[in-house]
Scaffold this motif. Sequence first.
Motif, PDB file in Angstrom:
ATOM      1  N   ILE A 244       6.036   5.183 -10.252  1.00 55.03           N
ATOM      2  CA  ILE A 244       5.659   5.850  -8.998  1.00 55.03           C
ATOM      3  C   ILE A 244       6.530   5.342  -7.850  1.00 55.03           C
ATOM      4  CG2 ILE A 244       3.806   6.089  -7.291  1.00 55.03           C
ATOM      5  CD1 ILE A 244       1.829   5.850  -9.728  1.00 55.03           C
ATOM      6  N   ILE A 245       6.753   4.032  -7.793  1.00 57.52           N
ATOM      7  CA  ILE A 245       7.565   3.439  -6.730  1.00 57.52           C
ATOM      8  C   ILE A 245       9.005   3.928  -6.823  1.00 57.52           C
ATOM      9  CG2 ILE A 245       8.436   1.280  -5.753  1.00 57.52           C
ATOM     10  CD1 ILE A 245       5.453   1.804  -5.236  1.00 57.52           C
ATOM     11  N   ARG A 246       9.544   4.006  -8.034  1.00 56.01           N
ATOM     12  CA  ARG A 246      10.920   4.494  -8.197  1.00 56.01           C
ATOM     13  C   ARG A 246      11.047   5.927  -7.694  1.00 56.01           C
ATOM     14  NH1 ARG A 246      10.555   1.757 -13.213  1.00 56.01           N
ATOM     15  NH2 ARG A 246      10.151   3.738 -14.304  1.00 56.01           N
ATOM     16  N   LEU A 247      10.080   6.775  -8.055  1.00 54.43           N
ATOM     17  CA  LEU A 247      10.099   8.164  -7.583  1.00 54.43           C
ATOM     18  C   LEU A 247       9.991   8.214  -6.067  1.00 54.43           C
ATOM     19  CD1 LEU A 247       9.961  11.251  -8.002  1.00 54.43           C
ATOM     20  CD2 LEU A 247       7.475  10.987  -8.308  1.00 54.43           C
ATOM     21  N   ALA A 248       9.092   7.420  -5.503  1.00 49.18           N
ATOM     22  CA  ALA A 248       8.901   7.412  -4.049  1.00 49.18           C
ATOM     23  C   ALA A 248      10.180   7.013  -3.330  1.00 49.18           C
ATOM     24  CB  ALA A 248       7.761   6.462  -3.682  1.00 49.18           C
ATOM     25  N   ARG A 249      10.875   6.030  -3.850  1.00 54.12           N
ATOM     26  CA  ARG A 249      12.100   5.584  -3.191  1.00 54.12           C
ATOM     27  C   ARG A 249      13.185   6.653  -3.270  1.00 54.12           C
ATOM     28  NH1 ARG A 249      11.356  -0.716  -4.787  1.00 54.12           N
ATOM     29  NH2 ARG A 249      10.835  -1.408  -2.680  1.00 54.12           N
ATOM     30  N   ARG A 250      13.227   7.391  -4.371  1.00 57.33           N
ATOM     31  CA  ARG A 250      14.200   8.485  -4.464  1.00 57.33           C
ATOM     32  C   ARG A 250      13.902   9.563  -3.437  1.00 57.33           C
ATOM     33  NH1 ARG A 250      13.534   7.845 -10.164  1.00 57.33           N
ATOM     34  NH2 ARG A 250      12.278   9.761 -10.268  1.00 57.33           N
ATOM     35  N   ARG A 251      12.631   9.754  -3.093  1.00 51.87           N
ATOM     36  CA  ARG A 251      12.243  10.780  -2.117  1.00 51.87           C
ATOM     37  C   ARG A 251      12.121  10.222  -0.698  1.00 51.87           C
ATOM     38  NH1 ARG A 251      10.024  15.069  -5.103  1.00 51.87           N
ATOM     39  NH2 ARG A 251      10.973  14.960  -7.157  1.00 51.87           N
ATOM     40  N   LYS A 252      12.609   9.013  -0.458  1.00 51.48           N
ATOM     41  CA  LYS A 252      12.630   8.406   0.883  1.00 51.48           C
ATOM     42  C   LYS A 252      11.233   8.177   1.455  1.00 51.48           C
ATOM     43  CE  LYS A 252      17.108   8.867   0.664  1.00 51.48           C
ATOM     44  NZ  LYS A 252      17.960   7.714   0.279  1.00 51.48           N
ATOM     45  N   VAL A 253      10.288   7.865   0.592  1.00 55.64           N
ATOM     46  CA  VAL A 253       8.931   7.566   1.036  1.00 55.64           C
ATOM     47  C   VAL A 253       8.886   6.158   1.616  1.00 55.64           C
ATOM     48  CG1 VAL A 253       6.529   7.238   0.272  1.00 55.64           C
ATOM     49  CG2 VAL A 253       7.902   9.117  -0.661  1.00 55.64           C
ATOM     50  N   GLU A 254       8.149   5.993   2.713  1.00 61.28           N
ATOM     51  CA  GLU A 254       7.931   4.667   3.289  1.00 61.28           C
ATOM     52  C   GLU A 254       6.683   4.051   2.660  1.00 61.28           C
ATOM     53  OE1 GLU A 254       8.019   4.762   7.596  1.00 61.28           O
ATOM     54  OE2 GLU A 254       9.163   6.628   7.505  1.00 61.28           O
ATOM     55  N   PHE A 255       6.560   2.731   2.777  1.00 62.45           N
ATOM     56  CA  PHE A 255       5.418   2.038   2.199  1.00 62.45           C
ATOM     57  C   PHE A 255       4.640   1.303   3.278  1.00 62.45           C
ATOM     58  CE2 PHE A 255       8.645   2.017  -1.278  1.00 62.45           C
ATOM     59  CZ  PHE A 255       7.983   2.916  -2.104  1.00 62.45           C
ATOM     60  N   GLY A 256       3.316   1.300   3.107  1.00 62.59           N
ATOM     61  CA  GLY A 256       2.439   0.562   3.998  1.00 62.59           C
ATOM     62  C   GLY A 256       1.413  -0.195   3.179  1.00 62.59           C
ATOM     63  N   LEU A 257       0.744  -1.136   3.818  1.00 58.42           N
ATOM     64  CA  LEU A 257      -0.280  -1.942   3.168  1.00 58.42           C
ATOM     65  C   LEU A 257      -1.626  -1.240   3.256  1.00 58.42           C
ATOM     66  CD1 LEU A 257      -1.308  -4.602   1.883  1.00 58.42           C
ATOM     67  CD2 LEU A 257      -1.475  -5.526   4.211  1.00 58.42           C
ATOM     68  N   HIS A 258      -2.244  -1.010   2.096  1.00 59.31           N
ATOM     69  CA  HIS A 258      -3.596  -0.457   2.048  1.00 59.31           C
ATOM     70  C   HIS A 258      -4.553  -1.630   1.914  1.00 59.31           C
ATOM     71  CE1 HIS A 258      -6.394   2.706   1.940  1.00 59.31           C
ATOM     72  NE2 HIS A 258      -6.615   2.765   0.642  1.00 59.31           N
ATOM     73  N   LEU A 259      -5.160  -2.005   3.026  1.00 57.42           N
ATOM     74  CA  LEU A 259      -5.979  -3.213   3.057  1.00 57.42           C
ATOM     75  C   LEU A 259      -7.272  -3.011   2.274  1.00 57.42           C
ATOM     76  CD1 LEU A 259      -5.221  -4.015   6.736  1.00 57.42           C
ATOM     77  CD2 LEU A 259      -4.831  -5.610   4.855  1.00 57.42           C
ATOM     78  N   ASN A 260      -7.469  -3.823   1.256  1.00 56.24           N
ATOM     79  CA  ASN A 260      -8.652  -3.664   0.411  1.00 56.24           C
ATOM     80  C   ASN A 260      -9.926  -4.062   1.153  1.00 56.24           C
ATOM     81  OD1 ASN A 260      -8.742  -6.586   0.201  1.00 56.24           O
ATOM     82  ND2 ASN A 260      -7.116  -6.422  -1.333  1.00 56.24           N
TER      83      ASN A 260
END
Length: 463
Positions: free
Chosen positions: A279-295
């Motif tokens: 999922i992360i590899r696909l997201a990076r190919r599509r220029k997705v940014e990442f954020g922290l989902h606080l549990n």
Amino acid sequence: MRHDKATEYILSFLLGEATPPDISGKIRITRQTQEQRSPDYVAYCRPEEAEPYQRVVIVPSGFFDYEIYGRAESMPTLPLAEWHGLPLLFGDPREEQVETPYGTRLVIHADLVASSYFLLSRYEEVYHRELRDEHGRFPGKQSLPYRAGFLERPLVDEYAAELRRLMSEIGLAVDPISPGFSAVALTHDLDQPYYSSGIRGFLRLLLKERLSLRKAYRYTFSRANEDLFFSYGRFLDWNVETQRKCAAPVRSIFFIKTPSSHPLDKPNYTLHNRKIAAIIRLARRRKVEFGLHLNLYCSEHPEAVEAAKLELEKQLEEPLLCSRHHYLAVREPEDYNALMAAGIYHDYSMAYADVAGFRLGTSRPVRFINPQSMLVTDLILHPLTVMDYTLHDEKYMNLDYAEAERVAQAMVAQAYKHHGEVTLLFHNENLLLDDPHIYHTRLYRALLRQIIKLSPVVEIPQL
């Protein structure tokens, strides 16, 4: 006085001087001459205390007085009065004009500053600490905007538009609010990033869900893109199409959880999981940014926020600037103090889980104002426009498709009207080809089409 910085910021926010963060997350700094700054013409004081050149005077209602602030007397009472057709939380809905050597002075007895502060700071949520649901959240249906019937309106933005109109009538040069989107954030929380993975997932399907050995094995050990919850390729294609066709800046963000011992934080996963890694590899190919989902553990123990951030940054090998709380379980101001201490300066949790609406009273990003200290902080709160579970869940609004579409599109339209920011939250498990919740795939596509239609890219003809 200790509220001076807060009231100054509120005036700037109403008059369009408080610039929101740009698409990179950085604050835009604008330099203006003293003559150009419209707040210099506006005073928040009694008329006799205003400078002679100040052409607009907003009269304080007493909300910020030491003897009133934080006490029962500071809470608005229903039914609310109306000022130019807008619900007014504090003050008297009248104004008067006084001729001065500098021109007509407008004296507004409607306390727009205190009314805006009450909404932007979430003052009532701190005042009513005893009102919490099973997840520690302030219920939207207990909020004053819901009870007064204006939760689906960005009332602070409406105050801003009307104030600017009145100022222009007495000859002051103020910019009207131009329709459009300041930004669009297409966000997705990875609460259930896959249907099943690993030995524990296999045993759960086999023993708890009573699937056949063949199905349990196939669902668990299949390739990542064959997982039942793997909808990422489809909806990221839609997101990319929206980026290409929308004139406003559009970004996609995945909010990723870190493991915890809280039972409602399951499934626990790390980026070392093969399905998550895909999922992360696909997201990076599509220029997705990442954020922290606080549990939820972090919601109950704010001191754990920094460790969770550092853990995810280590796995991603990149810094994190934004976050969202799982279940939208943002509680007291201490939660936001923990975010800032951890180096997070953009929060995307600002909606009520149980009912759609403008929790902050605005469609625009706003600095967090701590209602305990009255400090204006560097933490930017991004209003969450629409969340999928709010619309369909029987514990929340329990809407059918027609009503969900009406509510969601009305929220997007309000953001467009006031040049606000649209933030959508749709989960991957709700955007499947075989939609388990009847309508979310259809609704998400409808909202993306609406955003493109309202703010299309205008192609310049080639000469």
